[in-house]
Design a protein around this motif. Sequence first.
Motif, short mmCIF file in Angstrom:
data_model
loop_
_atom_site.label_atom_id
_atom_site.label_comp_id
_atom_site.label_asym_id
_atom_site.label_seq_id
_atom_site.Cartn_x
_atom_site.Cartn_y
_atom_site.Cartn_z
N GLU A 9 0.83 -1.21 0.00
CA GLU A 9 0.00 0.00 0.00
C GLU A 9 0.86 1.26 0.00
N CYS A 10 1.99 1.22 0.72
CA CYS A 10 2.89 2.39 0.73
C CYS A 10 3.42 2.67 -0.68
N LEU A 11 3.83 1.62 -1.36
CA LEU A 11 4.41 1.81 -2.70
C LEU A 11 3.37 2.30 -3.70
N LEU A 12 2.10 1.94 -3.46
CA LEU A 12 1.03 2.38 -4.38
C LEU A 12 0.57 3.81 -4.10
N ASP A 13 0.86 4.33 -2.90
CA ASP A 13 0.31 5.63 -2.49
C ASP A 13 1.15 6.77 -3.08
N PRO A 14 0.53 7.63 -3.91
CA PRO A 14 1.31 8.72 -4.52
C PRO A 14 1.87 9.71 -3.51
N ASP A 15 1.27 9.77 -2.31
CA ASP A 15 1.78 10.69 -1.28
C ASP A 15 3.08 10.19 -0.64
N VAL A 16 3.37 8.90 -0.81
CA VAL A 16 4.58 8.34 -0.20
C VAL A 16 5.72 8.47 -1.20
N THR A 17 6.77 9.19 -0.77
CA THR A 17 7.88 9.41 -1.70
C THR A 17 8.99 8.39 -1.53
N GLN A 18 9.15 7.86 -0.28
CA GLN A 18 10.25 6.93 -0.05
C GLN A 18 9.91 5.97 1.08
N VAL A 19 10.26 4.72 0.89
CA VAL A 19 10.04 3.71 1.94
C VAL A 19 11.38 3.06 2.26
N LEU A 20 11.69 2.99 3.54
CA LEU A 20 12.87 2.25 3.99
C LEU A 20 12.36 1.00 4.69
N SER A 21 12.74 -0.15 4.19
CA SER A 21 12.30 -1.41 4.78
C SER A 21 13.51 -2.03 5.48
N VAL A 22 13.38 -2.23 6.81
CA VAL A 22 14.50 -2.79 7.57
C VAL A 22 14.20 -4.28 7.79
N VAL A 23 15.08 -5.13 7.29
CA VAL A 23 14.84 -6.58 7.29
C VAL A 23 16.10 -7.31 7.75
N ARG A 24 15.93 -8.58 8.13
CA ARG A 24 17.13 -9.34 8.52
C ARG A 24 17.69 -10.15 7.35
N SER A 25 16.85 -10.34 6.31
CA SER A 25 17.37 -10.95 5.09
C SER A 25 16.64 -10.32 3.91
N SER A 26 17.37 -10.16 2.80
CA SER A 26 16.81 -9.42 1.66
C SER A 26 15.57 -10.11 1.08
N THR A 27 14.58 -9.31 0.72
CA THR A 27 13.37 -9.87 0.11
C THR A 27 13.52 -9.95 -1.41
N GLY A 28 14.47 -9.21 -1.95
CA GLY A 28 14.67 -9.19 -3.40
C GLY A 28 13.69 -8.27 -4.12
N GLN A 29 12.80 -7.62 -3.35
CA GLN A 29 11.80 -6.75 -3.99
C GLN A 29 12.46 -5.45 -4.46
N LYS A 30 12.11 -5.04 -5.67
CA LYS A 30 12.69 -3.80 -6.23
C LYS A 30 11.57 -2.84 -6.58
N HIS A 31 11.77 -1.55 -6.28
CA HIS A 31 10.81 -0.50 -6.63
C HIS A 31 11.55 0.83 -6.50
N ASP A 32 11.18 1.77 -7.35
CA ASP A 32 11.86 3.08 -7.34
C ASP A 32 11.80 3.75 -5.97
N LYS A 33 10.69 3.55 -5.25
CA LYS A 33 10.52 4.25 -3.96
C LYS A 33 11.09 3.46 -2.78
N LEU A 34 11.51 2.22 -3.05
CA LEU A 34 11.88 1.32 -1.95
C LEU A 34 13.39 1.21 -1.77
N ARG A 35 13.81 1.36 -0.52
CA ARG A 35 15.19 1.05 -0.17
C ARG A 35 15.15 0.00 0.93
N GLU A 36 15.86 -1.08 0.72
CA GLU A 36 15.85 -2.15 1.72
C GLU A 36 17.17 -2.13 2.48
#
Length: 216
Positions: A9-36
């Motif tokens: 939902e964050c990645l779909l929301d035009p109001d959200v400019t950047q998402v930082l996802s903190v994880v213990r192992s990489s999900t492999g997900q890629k998106h312009d707004k996402l930094r893992e």
Amino acid sequence: MVGQGVLRECLLDPDVTQVLSVVRSSTGQKHDKLRELVHQDFTDFSPLQRELSGYDACFFCLGVSSAGMSEADYTRVTYDITLAAARVLVKANPRMTFVYVSGAGTDSSEKGRSMWARVKGRTENALLALPFKAKFMFRPGYIQPMHGIRSKTRWYRAMYALAAPLFPVLDAAFSNAVTTTERVGRAMLVVAKRGAPRTLLGNADINALAASTRAL
Ligand SMILES: NC(=O)c1ccc[n+]([C@@H]2O[C@H](COP(=O)([O-])OP(=O)(O)OC[C@H]3O[C@@H](n4cnc5c(N)ncnc54)[C@H](OP(=O)(O)O)[C@@H]3O)[C@@H](O)[C@H]2O)c1
């Protein structure tokens, strides 16, 4: 499962400019707004303080089932990790809105008979004492995963697959007892942007907040 739903939902929301996802192992997900950010020690986020600053909201979705766990072990994952993250985040972002996922039946008195509910209650109470701009405790009951999102727990996956065809009926009959990953994510975005009338939000509140986005 909840985290994947909220991230979608964050990645779909035009109001959200950047998402930082903190994880213990990489999900492999890629998106312009996402930094893992892959981090190994979830009991100590202090090395990340600089990278965790500059954000408006934290949607804290980490958590485990208490099944088969001692209170000490469940506390280490539920309370210790959450507070380790929250204490670093509040220092880095005092204007942040912090959203925590606990669950329906969480025990704010911290004294009840249910171990998981006491520990979640203690975690909520400690979060509520931190000086974030705003804090919201999400207390969902049953959450149906949507859009191909899968639980990490095998027996949950089987239950969700069985429940999927029945979900529209359950949703119509028990709308205050069930929600979806999509509604949880949308409701988190609403409280981050506009707040909510209450701090403790159950399924009915979550569903109402999510539905309110359709009118925006
Ligand atoms: N599912 C529901 O119907 C439901 C209903 C009410 C409340 N909740 C609450 O929602 C929260 C999330 O549940 P979920 O269904 O999304 O669970 P899930 O699918 O099992 O996901 C749990 C997440 O927490 C991470 N995690 C668990 N232990 C960790 C540890 N020691 N260190 C670092 N990361 C750890 C996992 O990381 P990895 O990906 O690396 O394993 C995973 O990303 C829980 O607090 C749960 O009580 C869920």
